[in-house]
Write a protein that holds these residues in place. Structure first.
Motif, PDB file in Angstrom:
ATOM      1  N   GLY A  15       0.802  -1.224   0.000  1.00  0.00           N
ATOM      2  CA  GLY A  15       0.000   0.000   0.000  1.00  0.00           C
ATOM      3  C   GLY A  15       0.829   1.266   0.000  1.00  0.00           C
ATOM      4  O   GLY A  15       0.349   2.316   0.451  1.00  0.00           O
ATOM      5  N   ALA A  16       2.049   1.191  -0.501  1.00  0.00           N
ATOM      6  CA  ALA A  16       2.957   2.343  -0.453  1.00  0.00           C
ATOM      7  C   ALA A  16       2.337   3.598  -1.047  1.00  0.00           C
ATOM      8  O   ALA A  16       2.523   4.706  -0.527  1.00  0.00           O
ATOM      9  N   SER A  20       0.886   8.049   2.248  1.00  0.00           N
ATOM     10  CA  SER A  20       0.918   9.489   2.469  1.00  0.00           C
ATOM     11  C   SER A  20      -0.457  10.010   2.862  1.00  0.00           C
ATOM     12  O   SER A  20      -0.589  10.802   3.805  1.00  0.00           O
ATOM     13  N   ARG A  21      -1.496   9.559   2.157  1.00  0.00           N
ATOM     14  CA  ARG A  21      -2.857  10.041   2.438  1.00  0.00           C
ATOM     15  C   ARG A  21      -3.304   9.667   3.852  1.00  0.00           C
ATOM     16  O   ARG A  21      -3.803  10.506   4.604  1.00  0.00           O
ATOM     17  N   SER A  22      -3.126   8.420   4.213  1.00  0.00           N
ATOM     18  CA  SER A  22      -3.591   7.974   5.529  1.00  0.00           C
ATOM     19  C   SER A  22      -2.740   8.545   6.657  1.00  0.00           C
ATOM     20  O   SER A  22      -3.261   8.981   7.697  1.00  0.00           O
ATOM     21  N   PHE A  23      -1.424   8.573   6.472  1.00  0.00           N
ATOM     22  CA  PHE A  23      -0.532   9.110   7.509  1.00  0.00           C
ATOM     23  C   PHE A  23      -0.767  10.607   7.735  1.00  0.00           C
ATOM     24  O   PHE A  23      -0.751  11.086   8.874  1.00  0.00           O
ATOM     25  N   GLU A  24      -0.964  11.342   6.651  1.00  0.00           N
ATOM     26  CA  GLU A  24      -1.209  12.783   6.793  1.00  0.00           C
ATOM     27  C   GLU A  24      -2.507  13.036   7.548  1.00  0.00           C
ATOM     28  O   GLU A  24      -2.608  13.998   8.331  1.00  0.00           O
ATOM     29  N   SER A  25      -3.515  12.179   7.336  1.00  0.00           N
ATOM     30  CA  SER A  25      -4.774  12.361   8.054  1.00  0.00           C
ATOM     31  C   SER A  25      -4.595  12.092   9.539  1.00  0.00           C
ATOM     32  O   SER A  25      -5.261  12.714  10.381  1.00  0.00           O
ATOM     33  N   ILE A  26      -3.696  11.183   9.881  1.00  0.00           N
ATOM     34  CA  ILE A  26      -3.413  10.911  11.297  1.00  0.00           C
ATOM     35  C   ILE A  26      -2.637  12.063  11.915  1.00  0.00           C
ATOM     36  O   ILE A  26      -2.925  12.512  13.027  1.00  0.00           O
ATOM     37  N   LEU A  27      -1.658  12.587  11.194  1.00  0.00           N
ATOM     38  CA  LEU A  27      -0.872  13.720  11.697  1.00  0.00           C
ATOM     39  C   LEU A  27      -1.717  14.976  11.879  1.00  0.00           C
ATOM     40  O   LEU A  27      -1.358  15.871  12.649  1.00  0.00           O
ATOM     41  N   LYS A  48       7.154  -0.362   3.779  1.00  0.00           N
ATOM     42  CA  LYS A  48       7.831  -0.180   5.065  1.00  0.00           C
ATOM     43  C   LYS A  48       8.760   1.023   5.018  1.00  0.00           C
ATOM     44  O   LYS A  48       8.824   1.809   5.979  1.00  0.00           O
ATOM     45  N   GLU A  49       9.463   1.178   3.920  1.00  0.00           N
ATOM     46  CA  GLU A  49      10.408   2.289   3.795  1.00  0.00           C
ATOM     47  C   GLU A  49       9.654   3.625   3.766  1.00  0.00           C
ATOM     48  O   GLU A  49      10.109   4.625   4.358  1.00  0.00           O
ATOM     49  N   VAL A  50       8.518   3.667   3.067  1.00  0.00           N
ATOM     50  CA  VAL A  50       7.725   4.900   3.022  1.00  0.00           C
ATOM     51  C   VAL A  50       7.227   5.250   4.413  1.00  0.00           C
ATOM     52  O   VAL A  50       7.248   6.407   4.833  1.00  0.00           O
ATOM     53  N   TYR A  99      -8.920   7.377   5.049  1.00  0.00           N
ATOM     54  CA  TYR A  99      -8.596   8.709   5.571  1.00  0.00           C
ATOM     55  C   TYR A  99      -9.561   9.054   6.703  1.00  0.00           C
ATOM     56  O   TYR A  99     -10.762   8.782   6.597  1.00  0.00           O
ATOM     57  N   ILE A 100      -9.051   9.642   7.775  1.00  0.00           N
ATOM     58  CA  ILE A 100      -9.922  10.112   8.853  1.00  0.00           C
ATOM     59  C   ILE A 100      -9.835  11.631   8.958  1.00  0.00           C
ATOM     60  O   ILE A 100      -8.783  12.223   8.745  1.00  0.00           O
ATOM     61  N   MET A 101     -10.982  12.249   9.285  1.00  0.00           N
ATOM     62  CA  MET A 101     -11.038  13.698   9.420  1.00  0.00           C
ATOM     63  C   MET A 101     -10.284  14.130  10.693  1.00  0.00           C
ATOM     64  O   MET A 101     -10.137  13.356  11.641  1.00  0.00           O
TER      65      MET A 101
END
Length: 326
Positions: A15-16, A20-27, A48-50, A99-101
Motif C-alpha cells: 500500500g505504499a 501518504s494520504r492515511s498518515f497525513e490524516s493521522i498527523l 515499510k520504507e515509506v 482517511y480520517i477527518m
C-alpha cells in the motif's frame, strides 16, 4: 492531565502509494495523544520504507509511530499483532488506503471517556470513488444516534463495520483475547474487534462524517464475478459463525438471524447473475427457515412469471401505502 492514548492499528500489504494520504490524516488529528501501530504484512513494494520516512514527523507532533513487519498473513493477522503491540486506552482500525477527518479521534475518545457504559463509538463517513475522487454518498443514512446494542445488526450485516468508522476499548479487547484465540481470516478483521465489545454493551454513534472510505475498482470487496462475490459472501459470513462460537452464543434466534441474512444475500447475488439452480437452492433453504421477505416473494413470482406476482405486487404496494400513512 494527560489525555488517554488512542492507538490506531494499520495493516498494510503493498500500500505504499496510499501511505501518504492515511498518515497525513493521522498527523492532522486534533487529539494530542496518538499512537500508530503500522504492520507491514510482507509487502513486496516499499511500504515499510515509506512508513519509516514519517518517523520524524510523528515525533515532532508528539505522536508515536511503531512499525512492525511480518510474513504475509493477511489483514486479520496483522491487526491482531498490531493490537498486541498497542499501548492505548482506545483502539481504532484504519485501512492504509483510507482517511480520517481531523476531529475523528478527539470526538470518539471524548465520547468513550464520557460514556463508560458504551464499549464502542461509531461515526458516519463518506464513500469516495478512488478513480474520480467524487463522493458517492454517506456510509449511513437516517441512523439512530442514541446509544443502542448493535450486536445483532453486526451479525446480520444490517449495519456497517468499516475500519476507520469506529473506536473500541483496548482493555475489553485484551481481556477477551487473553482467554480466546483471535480468528484469522482473509475476509476482514473488524468483526473480531466489534462483536466481543457489543455482545453485552451499547454502542454510540456520531452522525458526523469523520472518515473517507475509498472504493477501489478491483479491490477484494469489489470483485464483480459471481464466483468471487459468492466466495466473499461465504468468507464474511464464516467469520460471523466463528465469532458466535467463540462468544459461546447459544441463542437460537441469533444463529437463525445469521443464516437468514446470509441466504438473503446469496439469493440476491444468484438472482442478479441468473444462477437459477443456486437461486432455487438458497430460496428453498430460506423458505424452510420462514425467512422469506415480501420483496423476495415478489422477486420470485416475477422470476417465475407466476400469476402470484400480481397479488404480491398489490400487497407490496399496499404495505408501502400503509407504512407511509402511519
Amino acid at each position: 492531565m494527560t489525555e488517554p492514548r488512542v492507538s490506531i492499528l494499520m495493516a498494510c500489504y503493498n500500500g505504499a502509494r496510499f501511505i501518504s494520504r492515511s498518515f497525513e490524516s493521522i498527523l492532522a488529528q486534533t487529539w494530542p495523544n496518538i499512537e500508530l501501530v503500522f504492520v507491514d504484512d510482507g509487502s513486496t513494494d516499499d511500504s515499510k520504507e515509506v512508513a519509516k520516512q514519517y518517523s520524524e514527523r510523528f515525533a515532532q507532533k508528539g505522536f508515536i509511530l511503531k512499525i512492525l513487519s511480518q510474513k504475509n498473513q493477511g489483514a486479520a493477522a496483522a491487526s491482531n499483532n498490531a493490537a498486541k503491540a498497542a499501548s492505548g486506552k482506545y483502539i481504532q482500525l484504519l485501512d492504509v488506503d483510507d482517511y480520517i477527518m481531523p476531529e475523528s479521534c478527539r470526538l470518539q475518545a471524548e465520547f468513550l471517556e464520557n460514556h463508560p457504559e458504551c464499549n464502542v463509538i461509531r461515526t458516519n463517513g463518506y464513500i469516495i470513488n478512488e478513480s474520480t475522487q467524487e463522493t458517492v454518498g454517506p456510509l449511513e443514512k437516517d441512523i439512530c444516534t442514541a446509544p443502542k446494542n448493535i450486536f445483532k445488526d453486526l451479525v446480520s450485516g444490517a449495519t456497517n463495520n468499516w475500519a476507520g468508522a469506529y473506536m473500541v476499548r483496548a482493555e475489553k479487547h485484551t481481556n477477551f483475547y487473553s482467554a480466546n484465540s483471535f480468528p484469522i481470516t482473509n475476509y476482514g478483521q473488524n468483526l473480531q474487534f466489534l462483536l466481543p465489545q457489543t455482545i453485552d454493551s451499547n454502542a454510540g454513534f456520531i452522525d458526523i462524517p469523520l472518515f473517507k472510505y475509498f472504493r477501489n475498482i478491483g479491490s477484494h470487496s469489489n470483485q464483480i464475478s459471481y464466483e468471487k462475490q459468492m466466495e466473499n459472501l461465504n468468507g464474511y459470513w464464516d467469520i460471523r459463525r466463528k465469532m458466535l462460537k467463540l462468544l459461546n452464543v447459544e441463542d437460537k434466534e441469533v444463529w437463525s438471524l445469521c443464516e437468514k441474512s446470509f441466504l438473503i444475500r446469496a439469493i440476491t447475488i444468484a438472482f442478479e447473475f441468473k444462477k437459477n439452480a443456486d437461486y432455487q437452492r438458497f430460496y428453498t433453504q430460506l423458505k424452510k427457515m420462514n425467512g422469506l421477505t415480501l420483496e423476495l416473494k415478489i422477486q420470485d413470482s416475477i422470476r417465475n412469471r407466476s400469476v402470484k406476482q400480481y397479488w404480491y405486487r398489490t400487497l407490496f404496494k399496499l404495505t408501502r401505502i400503509l407504512a407511509n400513512n402511519r
